[in-house]
Design a protein around this motif. Structure first.
Motif, short mmCIF file in Angstrom:
data_model
loop_
_atom_site.label_atom_id
_atom_site.label_comp_id
_atom_site.label_asym_id
_atom_site.label_seq_id
_atom_site.Cartn_x
_atom_site.Cartn_y
_atom_site.Cartn_z
N ALA A 22 0.82 -1.21 0.00
CA ALA A 22 0.00 0.00 0.00
C ALA A 22 0.86 1.26 0.00
CB ALA A 22 -0.94 0.00 1.20
N VAL A 23 1.89 1.28 0.83
CA VAL A 23 2.75 2.47 0.90
C VAL A 23 3.48 2.68 -0.42
CG1 VAL A 23 4.82 3.42 2.02
CG2 VAL A 23 3.00 2.40 3.41
N SER A 24 3.98 1.61 -1.01
CA SER A 24 4.69 1.75 -2.29
C SER A 24 3.72 2.17 -3.40
CB SER A 24 5.43 0.46 -2.64
OG SER A 24 4.54 -0.62 -2.80
N ALA A 25 2.48 1.70 -3.34
CA ALA A 25 1.47 2.13 -4.33
C ALA A 25 1.22 3.63 -4.18
CB ALA A 25 0.18 1.35 -4.17
N GLN A 26 1.16 4.12 -2.95
CA GLN A 26 0.97 5.56 -2.73
C GLN A 26 2.16 6.35 -3.27
OE1 GLN A 26 -2.54 5.67 -2.00
NE2 GLN A 26 -1.83 7.51 -1.00
N CYS A 27 3.37 5.81 -3.12
CA CYS A 27 4.57 6.47 -3.66
C CYS A 27 4.52 6.50 -5.19
CB CYS A 27 5.83 5.77 -3.17
SG CYS A 27 6.14 5.97 -1.41
N VAL A 28 4.10 5.39 -5.78
CA VAL A 28 3.95 5.34 -7.24
C VAL A 28 2.92 6.37 -7.68
CG1 VAL A 28 3.08 3.91 -9.15
CG2 VAL A 28 4.70 2.96 -7.50
N LYS A 29 1.84 6.49 -6.91
CA LYS A 29 0.80 7.48 -7.22
C LYS A 29 1.38 8.89 -7.23
CE LYS A 29 -2.97 6.49 -5.13
NZ LYS A 29 -4.07 6.32 -4.18
N MET A 30 2.24 9.19 -6.26
CA MET A 30 2.87 10.51 -6.20
C MET A 30 3.81 10.71 -7.38
SD MET A 30 4.81 12.37 -3.01
CE MET A 30 6.36 11.53 -3.19
N LEU A 31 4.55 9.68 -7.77
CA LEU A 31 5.45 9.78 -8.92
C LEU A 31 4.69 9.98 -10.23
CD1 LEU A 31 8.05 6.99 -8.01
CD2 LEU A 31 8.37 9.48 -7.91
N ILE A 32 3.56 9.30 -10.36
CA ILE A 32 2.73 9.47 -11.55
C ILE A 32 2.20 10.90 -11.61
CG2 ILE A 32 0.51 8.82 -12.61
CD1 ILE A 32 1.14 5.92 -11.71
N GLU A 33 1.76 11.41 -10.47
CA GLU A 33 1.27 12.80 -10.40
C GLU A 33 2.39 13.76 -10.78
OE1 GLU A 33 -1.50 15.81 -9.81
OE2 GLU A 33 -1.85 13.65 -9.78
N TYR A 34 3.60 13.50 -10.31
CA TYR A 34 4.75 14.35 -10.65
C TYR A 34 5.05 14.29 -12.15
CZ TYR A 34 9.42 16.27 -10.94
OH TYR A 34 10.51 17.02 -11.28
N ALA A 35 4.95 13.10 -12.73
CA ALA A 35 5.23 12.94 -14.16
C ALA A 35 4.28 13.78 -15.01
CB ALA A 35 5.13 11.47 -14.56
N PHE A 36 3.04 13.92 -14.56
CA PHE A 36 2.06 14.69 -15.32
C PHE A 36 2.10 16.18 -15.02
CE2 PHE A 36 0.15 10.50 -15.91
CZ PHE A 36 -0.17 10.56 -17.27
N THR A 37 2.39 16.55 -13.78
CA THR A 37 2.31 17.97 -13.39
C THR A 37 3.66 18.63 -13.16
OG1 THR A 37 2.17 17.48 -11.03
CG2 THR A 37 0.08 17.53 -12.26
N LYS A 38 4.71 17.83 -13.03
CA LYS A 38 6.06 18.32 -12.70
C LYS A 38 6.09 19.04 -11.35
CE LYS A 38 7.79 16.86 -16.52
NZ LYS A 38 7.83 15.42 -16.53
#
Length: 155
Positions: A22-38
């Motif tokens: 779950a924690v790693s999925a949340q981190c991936v979620k944050m990285l995906i958000e960063y990839a789209f919004t910088k």
């Protein structure tokens, strides 16, 4: 007696695998958000909704871990599997619908401002998941659990 139970809880690999998933999925979620919004959005780390579903990752990692330890024909796996299905259905169904309702209510509240009625209420709109977010979260949980068993040689 309680100390031994606490130690047993801390040594329960099913819990740690599910939490890490779950924690790693949340981190991936944050990285995906960063990839789209910088932009680094810390709310993505703790928020609900988004890709991948950490709820799905958590419950499928737990079910996979139990299945690998107890066997896929065990009662414990059946219970974990049923629980996982309910959580994932809820994430893509009920919680997603609640998020859509919140969006409509927020639009209605914004319209009230045109009539001089101001409310400070703003409902959270990103509550649930799309089916693909649930599926990717579920696959993430299975992957993390399987890798944990392979890397740490858990029996």
């Amino acid at each position: 007696m309680y100390a031994n139970q606490f130690v047993a809880l801390l040594n329960n690999h099913h819990i740690w695998i599910a939490v890490f998933s779950a924690v790693s999925a949340q981190c991936v979620k944050m990285l995906i958000e960063y990839a789209f919004t910088k932009k680094i959005d810390k709310t993505a780390l703790f928020g609900t909704g988004g890709m991948p579903s950490s709820h799905s990752a958590f419950v499928t990692a737990m079910a996979t871990s139990i299945g690998m330890t107890e066997g896929l024909n065990s009662s414990m796996f059946a219970l974990a599997f049923a629980f996982a299905m309910i959580v994932m259905y809820d994430a893509a169904g009920v919680r997603r619908a609640a998020g859509k309702h919140a969006k409509i209510i927020n639009l209605m509240l914004d319209t009230l401002k045109d009539f001089g009625i101001n409310t400070d209420t703003k409902l959270r709109e990103l509550l649930g998941h799309s089916p693909i977010e649930v599926i990717v979260g579920a696959l993430w949980g299975v992957l993390i659990s399987t890798l944990a068993f392979l890397v740490f040689d858990i029996n």
